[in-house]
Design a protein around this motif. Sequence first.
Motif, PDB file in Angstrom:
ATOM      1  N   THR A   1      -7.544 -10.195   1.192  1.00 44.06           N
ATOM      2  CA  THR A   1      -7.668 -10.589   2.597  1.00 44.06           C
ATOM      3  C   THR A   1      -8.456  -9.581   3.427  1.00 44.06           C
ATOM      4  O   THR A   1      -8.795  -9.867   4.574  1.00 44.06           O
ATOM      5  N   GLY A   2      -8.731  -8.406   2.891  1.00 41.25           N
ATOM      6  CA  GLY A   2      -9.441  -7.367   3.635  1.00 41.25           C
ATOM      7  C   GLY A   2      -8.585  -6.687   4.687  1.00 41.25           C
ATOM      8  O   GLY A   2      -9.078  -5.977   5.549  1.00 41.25           O
ATOM      9  N   SER A   3      -7.283  -6.889   4.613  1.00 40.62           N
ATOM     10  CA  SER A   3      -6.361  -6.338   5.593  1.00 40.62           C
ATOM     11  C   SER A   3      -6.032  -4.883   5.277  1.00 40.62           C
ATOM     12  O   SER A   3      -5.910  -4.501   4.119  1.00 40.62           O
ATOM     13  N   ARG A   4      -5.867  -4.082   6.320  1.00 39.27           N
ATOM     14  CA  ARG A   4      -5.538  -2.667   6.142  1.00 39.27           C
ATOM     15  C   ARG A   4      -4.100  -2.512   5.669  1.00 39.27           C
ATOM     16  O   ARG A   4      -3.208  -3.229   6.104  1.00 39.27           O
ATOM     17  N   ILE A   5      -3.867  -1.547   4.771  1.00 40.97           N
ATOM     18  CA  ILE A   5      -2.524  -1.263   4.265  1.00 40.97           C
ATOM     19  C   ILE A   5      -2.031   0.021   4.918  1.00 40.97           C
ATOM     20  O   ILE A   5      -2.724   1.032   4.929  1.00 40.97           O
ATOM     21  N   ARG A   6      -0.825  -0.045   5.449  1.00 41.77           N
ATOM     22  CA  ARG A   6      -0.221   1.122   6.099  1.00 41.77           C
ATOM     23  C   ARG A   6       0.963   1.604   5.270  1.00 41.77           C
ATOM     24  O   ARG A   6       1.655   0.811   4.640  1.00 41.77           O
ATOM     25  N   HIS A   7       1.168   2.918   5.310  1.00 47.04           N
ATOM     26  CA  HIS A   7       2.260   3.535   4.564  1.00 47.04           C
ATOM     27  C   HIS A   7       3.343   3.943   5.550  1.00 47.04           C
ATOM     28  O   HIS A   7       3.076   4.616   6.535  1.00 47.04           O
ATOM     29  N   TYR A   8       4.568   3.494   5.280  1.00 47.62           N
ATOM     30  CA  TYR A   8       5.718   3.852   6.108  1.00 47.62           C
ATOM     31  C   TYR A   8       6.736   4.570   5.239  1.00 47.62           C
ATOM     32  O   TYR A   8       6.939   4.220   4.082  1.00 47.62           O
ATOM     33  N   LYS A   9       7.364   5.582   5.815  1.00 47.80           N
ATOM     34  CA  LYS A   9       8.389   6.353   5.126  1.00 47.80           C
ATOM     35  C   LYS A   9       9.653   6.269   5.955  1.00 47.80           C
ATOM     36  O   LYS A   9       9.619   6.434   7.160  1.00 47.80           O
ATOM     37  N   ARG A  10      10.763   5.997   5.292  1.00 49.06           N
ATOM     38  CA  ARG A  10      12.044   5.927   5.988  1.00 49.06           C
ATOM     39  C   ARG A  10      13.073   6.687   5.165  1.00 49.06           C
ATOM     40  O   ARG A  10      13.204   6.465   3.966  1.00 49.06           O
ATOM     41  N   TYR A  11      13.812   7.584   5.838  1.00 47.92           N
ATOM     42  CA  TYR A  11      14.850   8.349   5.164  1.00 47.92           C
ATOM     43  C   TYR A  11      16.190   7.688   5.457  1.00 47.92           C
ATOM     44  O   TYR A  11      16.492   7.354   6.599  1.00 47.92           O
TER      45      TYR A  11
END
Length: 154
Positions: free
Chosen positions: A83-93
């Motif tokens: 899709t050409g969509s940007r991938i974001r990285h999320y971190k949760r503790y």
Amino acid sequence: MDNNIKNVVSQWSNVISNRKDASRIFLNIALSVLGVLIAVMSLMSRSLSGVAALCCLAVGATIFGFGLWLIYNHSSVLCYTPTGSRIRHYKRYVNRNEWSKVASEFGLEPSLPFVGNGELMLDTLTSDDGKFKVYMVSQFFEFEYKVIFGPAEK
């Protein structure tokens, strides 16, 4: 990007690509040029002398170096190829006692092979359009986070 996320990206290399972001590159180049301008102005200014000129030169050189570092290390983004969509990285503790609630929230397994009593870290790679989501759970054990579940695509 840490090694665990690099491993996730390598596993899904057929649908994840690492591409350069022109707007980020442009902003980082502008920052580097600003650093050069500050350094040159400090050298050519007759009103600045001694310590003030040296401080301006140091600030300009630092801004220039920081801009170059940003160009080299932070000018690319992960993209979901179909899709050409940007991938974001999320971190949760997450505290281990709260894991069952968080697992149900994300649709993950509530029972995991826990090692010791360490805190949990949930890494999520999510595309902006929501068509790609990958979860990975790590637990703090022996002074580092070790993967205990994942990466799993949902």
